[in-house]
Structures are given as structure tokens and as C-alpha cells.
Motif scaffolding. Structure first.
Motif, PDB file in Angstrom:
ATOM      1  N   ALA A 174       0.832  -1.201   0.000  1.00  0.00           N
ATOM      2  CA  ALA A 174       0.000   0.000   0.000  1.00  0.00           C
ATOM      3  C   ALA A 174       0.866   1.250   0.000  1.00  0.00           C
ATOM      4  CB  ALA A 174      -0.934  -0.016   1.209  1.00  0.00           C
ATOM      5  N   TRP A 175       1.956   1.211   0.785  1.00  0.00           N
ATOM      6  CA  TRP A 175       2.891   2.352   0.805  1.00  0.00           C
ATOM      7  C   TRP A 175       3.498   2.571  -0.582  1.00  0.00           C
ATOM      8  CZ3 TRP A 175       8.274   1.760  -0.006  1.00  0.00           C
ATOM      9  CH2 TRP A 175       9.003   2.948   0.087  1.00  0.00           C
ATOM     10  N   TRP A 176       3.943   1.504  -1.231  1.00  0.00           N
ATOM     11  CA  TRP A 176       4.557   1.598  -2.545  1.00  0.00           C
ATOM     12  C   TRP A 176       3.576   2.136  -3.580  1.00  0.00           C
ATOM     13  CZ3 TRP A 176       9.003   1.404  -5.214  1.00  0.00           C
ATOM     14  CH2 TRP A 176       8.952   1.129  -6.579  1.00  0.00           C
ATOM     15  N   GLU A 177       2.369   1.591  -3.587  1.00  0.00           N
ATOM     16  CA  GLU A 177       1.372   2.031  -4.566  1.00  0.00           C
ATOM     17  C   GLU A 177       0.981   3.486  -4.351  1.00  0.00           C
ATOM     18  OE1 GLU A 177      -1.833  -0.766  -5.645  1.00  0.00           O
ATOM     19  OE2 GLU A 177      -0.872  -2.144  -4.238  1.00  0.00           O
ATOM     20  N   SER A 178       0.859   3.903  -3.097  1.00  0.00           N
ATOM     21  CA  SER A 178       0.532   5.295  -2.804  1.00  0.00           C
ATOM     22  C   SER A 178       1.644   6.235  -3.249  1.00  0.00           C
ATOM     23  CB  SER A 178       0.277   5.455  -1.305  1.00  0.00           C
ATOM     24  OG  SER A 178       0.085   6.809  -0.963  1.00  0.00           O
ATOM     25  N   ASP A 179       2.885   5.781  -3.091  1.00  0.00           N
ATOM     26  CA  ASP A 179       4.037   6.629  -3.393  1.00  0.00           C
ATOM     27  C   ASP A 179       4.356   6.688  -4.880  1.00  0.00           C
ATOM     28  OD1 ASP A 179       5.979   8.265  -1.967  1.00  0.00           O
ATOM     29  OD2 ASP A 179       7.499   6.868  -2.726  1.00  0.00           O
ATOM     30  N   THR A 180       4.039   5.612  -5.626  1.00  0.00           N
ATOM     31  CA  THR A 180       4.463   5.534  -7.032  1.00  0.00           C
ATOM     32  C   THR A 180       3.321   5.408  -8.027  1.00  0.00           C
ATOM     33  OG1 THR A 180       4.624   3.115  -7.049  1.00  0.00           O
ATOM     34  CG2 THR A 180       6.573   4.346  -6.303  1.00  0.00           C
ATOM     35  N   SER A 181       2.146   5.014  -7.559  1.00  0.00           N
ATOM     36  CA  SER A 181       0.993   4.701  -8.429  1.00  0.00           C
ATOM     37  C   SER A 181       1.281   3.522  -9.352  1.00  0.00           C
ATOM     38  CB  SER A 181       0.586   5.934  -9.259  1.00  0.00           C
ATOM     39  OG  SER A 181       0.201   7.003  -8.419  1.00  0.00           O
ATOM     40  N   LEU A 182       2.252   2.709  -8.999  1.00  0.00           N
ATOM     41  CA  LEU A 182       2.644   1.561  -9.816  1.00  0.00           C
ATOM     42  C   LEU A 182       2.365   0.254  -9.081  1.00  0.00           C
ATOM     43  CD1 LEU A 182       6.091   2.897 -11.089  1.00  0.00           C
ATOM     44  CD2 LEU A 182       4.050   2.512 -12.506  1.00  0.00           C
ATOM     45  N   PRO A 183       2.239  -0.850  -9.825  1.00  0.00           N
ATOM     46  CA  PRO A 183       2.109  -2.161  -9.175  1.00  0.00           C
ATOM     47  C   PRO A 183       3.395  -2.543  -8.459  1.00  0.00           C
ATOM     48  CG  PRO A 183       2.378  -2.419 -11.536  1.00  0.00           C
ATOM     49  CD  PRO A 183       2.210  -0.951 -11.296  1.00  0.00           C
ATOM     50  N   ILE A 184       3.310  -3.603  -7.677  1.00  0.00           N
ATOM     51  CA  ILE A 184       4.446  -4.052  -6.864  1.00  0.00           C
ATOM     52  C   ILE A 184       5.166  -5.189  -7.582  1.00  0.00           C
ATOM     53  CG2 ILE A 184       5.130  -4.898  -4.596  1.00  0.00           C
ATOM     54  CD1 ILE A 184       1.831  -4.099  -4.218  1.00  0.00           C
ATOM     55  N   PRO A 185       6.436  -5.003  -7.948  1.00  0.00           N
ATOM     56  CA  PRO A 185       7.188  -6.085  -8.593  1.00  0.00           C
ATOM     57  C   PRO A 185       7.787  -7.019  -7.551  1.00  0.00           C
ATOM     58  CG  PRO A 185       8.484  -4.067  -8.612  1.00  0.00           C
ATOM     59  CD  PRO A 185       7.210  -3.761  -7.863  1.00  0.00           C
ATOM     60  N   LEU A 186       7.293  -8.231  -7.476  1.00  0.00           N
ATOM     61  CA  LEU A 186       7.719  -9.168  -6.441  1.00  0.00           C
ATOM     62  C   LEU A 186       8.679 -10.227  -6.988  1.00  0.00           C
ATOM     63  CD1 LEU A 186       4.247  -9.536  -4.689  1.00  0.00           C
ATOM     64  CD2 LEU A 186       6.226  -8.244  -3.868  1.00  0.00           C
ATOM     65  N   GLY A 187       8.149 -11.183  -7.776  1.00  0.00           N
ATOM     66  CA  GLY A 187       8.985 -12.278  -8.251  1.00  0.00           C
ATOM     67  C   GLY A 187       9.127 -12.286  -9.758  1.00  0.00           C
ATOM     68  N   ALA A 188      10.346 -12.511 -10.231  1.00  0.00           N
ATOM     69  CA  ALA A 188      10.660 -12.500 -11.664  1.00  0.00           C
ATOM     70  C   ALA A 188      11.037 -13.900 -12.140  1.00  0.00           C
ATOM     71  CB  ALA A 188      11.817 -11.544 -11.938  1.00  0.00           C
ATOM     72  N   ILE A 189      10.717 -14.195 -13.390  1.00  0.00           N
ATOM     73  CA  ILE A 189      11.207 -15.413 -14.039  1.00  0.00           C
ATOM     74  C   ILE A 189      12.360 -15.013 -14.942  1.00  0.00           C
ATOM     75  CG2 ILE A 189      10.668 -17.382 -15.510  1.00  0.00           C
ATOM     76  CD1 ILE A 189       9.167 -17.386 -12.869  1.00  0.00           C
ATOM     77  N   ILE A 190      13.511 -15.647 -14.738  1.00  0.00           N
ATOM     78  CA  ILE A 190      14.693 -15.331 -15.541  1.00  0.00           C
ATOM     79  C   ILE A 190      15.194 -16.597 -16.228  1.00  0.00           C
ATOM     80  CG2 ILE A 190      15.358 -13.367 -14.110  1.00  0.00           C
ATOM     81  CD1 ILE A 190      17.492 -15.188 -12.813  1.00  0.00           C
ATOM     82  N   ALA A 191      15.893 -16.405 -17.345  1.00  0.00           N
ATOM     83  CA  ALA A 191      16.438 -17.539 -18.103  1.00  0.00           C
ATOM     84  C   ALA A 191      17.822 -17.173 -18.621  1.00  0.00           C
ATOM     85  CB  ALA A 191      15.517 -17.878 -19.278  1.00  0.00           C
ATOM     86  N   ARG A 192      18.675 -18.158 -18.715  1.00  0.00           N
ATOM     87  CA  ARG A 192      20.031 -17.897 -19.217  1.00  0.00           C
ATOM     88  C   ARG A 192      19.973 -17.301 -20.618  1.00  0.00           C
ATOM     89  NH1 ARG A 192      24.116 -19.617 -16.149  1.00  0.00           N
ATOM     90  NH2 ARG A 192      23.696 -21.191 -14.537  1.00  0.00           N
ATOM     91  N   ARG A 193      20.796 -16.326 -20.851  1.00  0.00           N
ATOM     92  CA  ARG A 193      20.785 -15.609 -22.123  1.00  0.00           C
ATOM     93  C   ARG A 193      21.223 -16.487 -23.290  1.00  0.00           C
ATOM     94  NH1 ARG A 193      19.654 -10.359 -21.815  1.00  0.00           N
ATOM     95  NH2 ARG A 193      19.645  -9.399 -19.743  1.00  0.00           N
ATOM     96  N   SER A 194      21.862 -17.614 -23.006  1.00  0.00           N
ATOM     97  CA  SER A 194      22.269 -18.536 -24.065  1.00  0.00           C
ATOM     98  C   SER A 194      21.072 -19.290 -24.651  1.00  0.00           C
ATOM     99  CB  SER A 194      23.282 -19.544 -23.512  1.00  0.00           C
ATOM    100  OG  SER A 194      22.734 -20.252 -22.400  1.00  0.00           O
ATOM    101  N   LEU A 195      19.928 -19.218 -23.996  1.00  0.00           N
ATOM    102  CA  LEU A 195      18.725 -19.913 -24.459  1.00  0.00           C
ATOM    103  C   LEU A 195      17.893 -19.016 -25.376  1.00  0.00           C
ATOM    104  CD1 LEU A 195      17.647 -21.447 -21.031  1.00  0.00           C
ATOM    105  CD2 LEU A 195      18.930 -22.578 -22.846  1.00  0.00           C
ATOM    106  N   ASP A 196      16.900 -19.594 -26.005  1.00  0.00           N
ATOM    107  CA  ASP A 196      15.952 -18.836 -26.824  1.00  0.00           C
ATOM    108  C   ASP A 196      14.906 -18.249 -25.870  1.00  0.00           C
ATOM    109  OD1 ASP A 196      13.977 -17.857 -28.505  1.00  0.00           O
ATOM    110  OD2 ASP A 196      14.083 -19.541 -29.896  1.00  0.00           O
ATOM    111  N   VAL A 197      15.187 -17.054 -25.384  1.00  0.00           N
ATOM    112  CA  VAL A 197      14.354 -16.452 -24.340  1.00  0.00           C
ATOM    113  C   VAL A 197      12.946 -16.163 -24.857  1.00  0.00           C
ATOM    114  CG1 VAL A 197      14.108 -14.458 -22.819  1.00  0.00           C
ATOM    115  CG2 VAL A 197      16.360 -15.499 -23.153  1.00  0.00           C
TER     116      VAL A 197
END
Length: 280
Positions: A174-197
Motif C-alpha cells: 500500500a505504501w509503494w502504490e501510494s508513493d508511485t501509483s505503480l504495481p508491486i514487482p515481487l517475483g521474476a522469471i529469468i532464463a540464461r541468455r544462451s537460451l531462446d528467451v
């Protein structure tokens, strides 16, 4: 293909179809179920699997080796981390109560902890005291039993903390959204750059869409890994964390990631990286 993600319902819901060979053309997955602190450290040490779920806060350390997928992760509104304390007589949230106190967090490179540090820098006089890293499911019992003064919690704790006799001190989302008006980025999916991302992103997106189209097929798999959560809490968890950002980060999603990492870099909390170079 090796992949690591948490046993939490949002991750098992998202990846059920891919794990069970239901996505046409997608490679078979060798799954490692791991707490976010484990995957954050694996990625940072360049020892991780080919595809991983990590905290957005850990992203700056690994962008040279891993690419961010625009889908499959956790980002949204009304789903941010909570700071919890034991119930007090007045039940009044007071950030000064955390000054010099012992606080349990799920990972030192978690988005939850990064948001906590950004918030505490402005709201906790003199700063907090000792930080203790615990698996997220151990944090509420530690607060309840007095082993720590406060706990930073994520996931289904949003729905279950009253049953531990705990009080909400601060909703960091709630603090983040009030301060930025943006969603909260929590968890990311990452893949090795050697793959077909790009192809990996298509398979991940197809797995999310399959889960939505066949919501009952994944129930046994989800409950098997849900750490004794009752089905109603499991469904609340999925409904909150699996949303439109799970299929496409979009402009708001990328803006949220950039804002979080830029603010953190300005405070010296994460390395300064050229996000224009690494993020699409």
C-alpha cells in the motif's frame, strides 16, 4: 531443462501445465522446488538452473547472465509484503516501535526486504536493529513466540496472520502504490541468455493460459506442495498473485521494475545497472 521455483500455489499453478507435459513443443522440465532465498543466492553465484524464479530485487546482480521473461512472475496491486508485530494493548501501528528491533525477513535480496529498507529509511527513526533471515513460513511463528520483534511476510501470510495473534504494522505494498501509483514487482522469471528467451516466454505464457482455462486440473499438484494450506487460502493466494501481469508485464510492469531498481540503486541498496540495455 532445469527450472527452479517455489512450492507456493501461484508458482505451481502457473507451471503445472508445463511441468506435466501439456504445452506443445515445450521441453521436459527438471524441477527444483526452492525457497526464494535459495534461488536468489543460486542466481547471484551463477550456479542456478537454466530458468529460475527470483526476487526482482536480486535482478541487478544477474542481468549479464540471465534475461527477464515478460511473463510467469508475480507482480500486482494489493499484494505487497506486510510488516507484522505481536498484538499490543493499543493496537496502534507505530513505526518507531521498530527502532533498533530484531526483524525477521525472507531473504536479504528479496523484493520484500528491499521495499522494507526503502520504507524504513524514511519511517523508522535511527533504523531497525538486527535482521534475521528465515524461510517465509517460519517468520510468523518466530514473531508470535517472541524470537524476533517483527516479521516481514509475503504470500499467504496476508490471509493467515491474525490466526497467529499478530498485528499489521505496515502494508508495504500500500505504501509503494501510494508513493508511485505503480504495481508491486515481487517475483521474476529469468532464463540464461544462451537460451531462446522469446520461445521460453511463449511456453511460460501458454502454461499460464492453460492453467486459467483448466483451473481444476492443477489442484492436486498445487495442494501437494502447498505446505498444509487449506484450499480456500490456496485459492485466495492464486487469485491475488496470478493476474494479467503473469502473462505480460506490459508498460506498467516494466515501469514498476525500473522504478524499484532505480530507487534502490540511488540509495546504494543494489548495484547501478543500465536497465535500458538489459530490459526490453
Amino acid at each position: 531443462m532445469q527450472i527452479a521455483f517455489s512450492p507456493c500455489p501461484n508458482d505451481t499453478f502457473i507451471f503445472h501445465a508445463w511441468v506435466h507435459g501439456l504445452i506443445e513443443g515445450a521441453p521436459k522440465l527438471d524441477v527444483m522446488y526452492a525457497d526464494i532465498d535459495i534461488t536468489n543466492n543460486l542466481a547471484a553465484n551463477r550456479q542456478g538452473p537454466e530458468v529460475m524464479k527470483i526476487s526482482y530485487a536480486a535482478l541487478p546482480w544477474m542481468l549479464e547472465d540471465y534475461a527477464l521473461l515478460p511473463c510467469g512472475g508475480a507482480l500486482g496491486r494489493g499484494c505487497g509484503p506486510l510488516v507484522l508485530t505481536r498484538n499490543s494493548r493499543n493496537h496502534e501501528p507505530d513505526s518507531a516501535q521498530l527502532s533498533g528491533r530484531r526483524v525477521a525477513v525472507p531473504s536479504e535480496r528479496s523484493t520484500a526486504y528491499l521495499l522494507f529498507r526503502l520504507w524504513a529509511a524514511k519511517n523508522v527513526p535511527g533504523g531497525v536493529g538486527e535482521i534475521v533471515v528465515l524461510p517465509f513460513h517460519e517468520i510468523m511463528p518466530a514473531v508470535r513466540d517472541g524470537h524476533v520483534d517483527a516479521g516481514l511476510v509475503i504470500h499467504e501470510a496476508r490471509f493467515t496472520y491474525p490466526s497467529y495473534g499478530l498485528s499489521l504494522q505496515t502494508d508495504l505494498g500500500a505504501w509503494w502504490e501510494s508513493d508511485t501509483s505503480l504495481p508491486i514487482p515481487l517475483g521474476a522469471i529469468i532464463a540464461r541468455r544462451s537460451l531462446d528467451v522469446d520461445q521460453l516466454a511463449k511456453w511460460a505464457r501458454a502454461s499460464v493460459e492453460y492453467a486459467w482455462a483448466h483451473p481444476t486440473q492443477s489442484q492436486d499438484y498445487i495442494l501437494q506442495h502447498a505446505q498444509e494450506m487449506v484450499p480456500s487460502v490456496v485459492q485466495q493466494h492464486i487469485d491475488l498473485y496470478v493476474n494479467s501481469f503473469s502473462v505480460n508485464l506490459g508498460d506498467d510492469g516494466y515501469a514498476a521494475v525500473r522504478t524499484l531498481l532505480d530507487r534502490a540503486a540511488a540509495e546504494g541498496l543494489v548495484p547501478q545497472v543500465d536497465l535500458d540495455k538489459w530490459l526490453k
